[in-house]
Design a protein around this motif. Structure first.
Motif, PDB file in Angstrom:
ATOM      1  N   GLN A  39      47.647 -67.122 -36.249  1.00  0.00           N
ATOM      2  CA  GLN A  39      48.408 -67.733 -35.066  1.00  0.00           C
ATOM      3  C   GLN A  39      47.432 -67.732 -33.817  1.00  0.00           C
ATOM      4  O   GLN A  39      47.627 -68.449 -32.914  1.00  0.00           O
ATOM      5  CB  GLN A  39      49.593 -67.201 -34.594  1.00  0.00           C
ATOM      6  CG  GLN A  39      49.660 -65.792 -34.331  1.00  0.00           C
ATOM      7  CD  GLN A  39      51.083 -65.370 -33.797  1.00  0.00           C
ATOM      8  OE1 GLN A  39      51.824 -65.915 -33.350  1.00  0.00           O
ATOM      9  NE2 GLN A  39      51.312 -63.928 -33.931  1.00  0.00           N
ATOM     10  N   ARG A  45      56.767 -68.943 -37.681  1.00  0.00           N
ATOM     11  CA  ARG A  45      56.704 -67.615 -37.158  1.00  0.00           C
ATOM     12  C   ARG A  45      57.864 -67.408 -36.145  1.00  0.00           C
ATOM     13  O   ARG A  45      58.499 -68.482 -35.567  1.00  0.00           O
ATOM     14  CB  ARG A  45      55.439 -67.281 -36.235  1.00  0.00           C
ATOM     15  CG  ARG A  45      54.087 -67.231 -37.426  1.00  0.00           C
ATOM     16  CD  ARG A  45      53.035 -67.010 -36.631  1.00  0.00           C
ATOM     17  NE  ARG A  45      51.839 -67.184 -37.184  1.00  0.00           N
ATOM     18  CZ  ARG A  45      51.200 -66.196 -37.745  1.00  0.00           C
ATOM     19  NH1 ARG A  45      51.904 -65.023 -38.169  1.00  0.00           N
ATOM     20  NH2 ARG A  45      50.195 -66.501 -38.840  1.00  0.00           N
ATOM     21  N   GLY A  91      56.008 -63.126 -33.807  1.00  0.00           N
ATOM     22  CA  GLY A  91      54.570 -63.361 -34.600  1.00  0.00           C
ATOM     23  C   GLY A  91      54.782 -63.128 -36.121  1.00  0.00           C
ATOM     24  O   GLY A  91      53.972 -63.545 -36.745  1.00  0.00           O
ATOM     25  N   ARG A 141      50.345 -74.797 -40.296  1.00  0.00           N
ATOM     26  CA  ARG A 141      50.373 -73.276 -39.786  1.00  0.00           C
ATOM     27  C   ARG A 141      51.706 -72.741 -40.493  1.00  0.00           C
ATOM     28  O   ARG A 141      52.468 -73.503 -40.985  1.00  0.00           O
ATOM     29  CB  ARG A 141      50.206 -73.382 -38.461  1.00  0.00           C
ATOM     30  CG  ARG A 141      51.531 -73.658 -37.663  1.00  0.00           C
ATOM     31  CD  ARG A 141      51.172 -73.812 -36.192  1.00  0.00           C
ATOM     32  NE  ARG A 141      52.548 -73.981 -35.405  1.00  0.00           N
ATOM     33  CZ  ARG A 141      52.865 -74.214 -34.141  1.00  0.00           C
ATOM     34  NH1 ARG A 141      51.625 -74.158 -33.396  1.00  0.00           N
ATOM     35  NH2 ARG A 141      54.106 -74.572 -33.624  1.00  0.00           N
TER      36      ARG A 141
END
Length: 248
Positions: free
Chosen positions: A197, A102, A106, A99
């Motif tokens: 996310q 962040r 975000g 992923r």
């Protein structure tokens, strides 16, 4: 499952012959390999002095194949099965689950103008090294036992779907310290990347991870070349970084 050609990218800095498979001390034993210099690795090269010891650890329900199958990548300095389950190829599956890294707001963190990744890694009991959450495939199984250990049973079908939607980044021989002249690891590595996310499957995965075996350590780890992982797993991470155009 999508396939992508990454040949000639991460491998440019890699040596032409397997290295981990020639580690002098065989893992989990006191057995020393017969030293094999780079130029003597290929079977086609004459090496009359080559006299490797033999070593096979005990395994129950061993699936014996042709014990004389030669390692397709050349000499390793050791005959036998080593710690692998069978002669010839030993199949494995390595999901590389990533992923974006962040900030609290975000936004995706960057380094050297490239987006940074986080990768899912695990540390199993009796091991001091982190690794990708995959491993050996038993005959007829579609998910490695180690991966099943991490995931709750009800999430196995969803994870198999994620793998089918992922991108295959490597298929075939894996340079592994357990490899011998007669037994070696072949793996399929699949990139499973969560771009958003708020992805429902990623949230579900995270919730299942929180309830996994307490003896198992699992976490999202920042992905870069200093990551404390098995060397052959780092090669797979390099391929994923190249695929996603991310920092490594």
């Amino acid at each position: 499952m999508k396939e992508v050609d990454l040949e000639g990218k991460p491998e440019e800095t890699q040596p032409p012959y397997h290295v981990l498979a020639r580690s002098l001390l065989y893992p989990g034993s006191h057995t020393l390999r017969f030293p094999v210099p780079d130029e003597k690795v290929p079977w086609e090269v004459d090496f009359p002095l080559y006299d490797p010891p033999a070593y096979s650890a005990d395994h129950k329900d061993m699936a014996v194949q042709d014990p004389f199958s030669p390692n397709p990548m050349g000499r390793t300095g050791l005959q036998g099965r080593g710690r692998l389950h069978c002669f010839g190829p030993n199949h494995a599956l390595h999901p590389v689950v990533t992923r974006w890294r962040r900030n609290l707001d975000g936004s995706i963190i960057r380094k050297s103008l490239k987006k940074m990744l986080e990768v899912l890694v695990a540390q199993y009991p009796l091991s001091d090294v982190w690794s990708l959450p995959g491993g050996s495939l038993e005959p007829g199984e579609t998910l490695p036992l180690k991966l099943k250990w991490i995931l709750r049973r009800e999430f196995w079908p969803q994870f198999q779907t994620l793998l089918k939607q992922g991108t295959e980044i490597h298929k075939g021989y894996l340079d592994d310290p357990r490899n011998t002249d007669n037994a070696w690891v072949e793996t399929v590595a699949v990139s499973v990347h969560f771009d958003n996310q708020n992805n429902v499957e990623m949230k579900r995965l995270n919730s299942f991870l929180q309830g996994c075996d307490p003896e198992l350590c699992i976490r999202w780890q920042v992905l870069d070349k200093r990551i404390p992982l098995h060397a052959n797993h780092k090669d797979l991470l390099h391929k994923v970084s190249t695929l996603l155009g991310a920092y490594y």
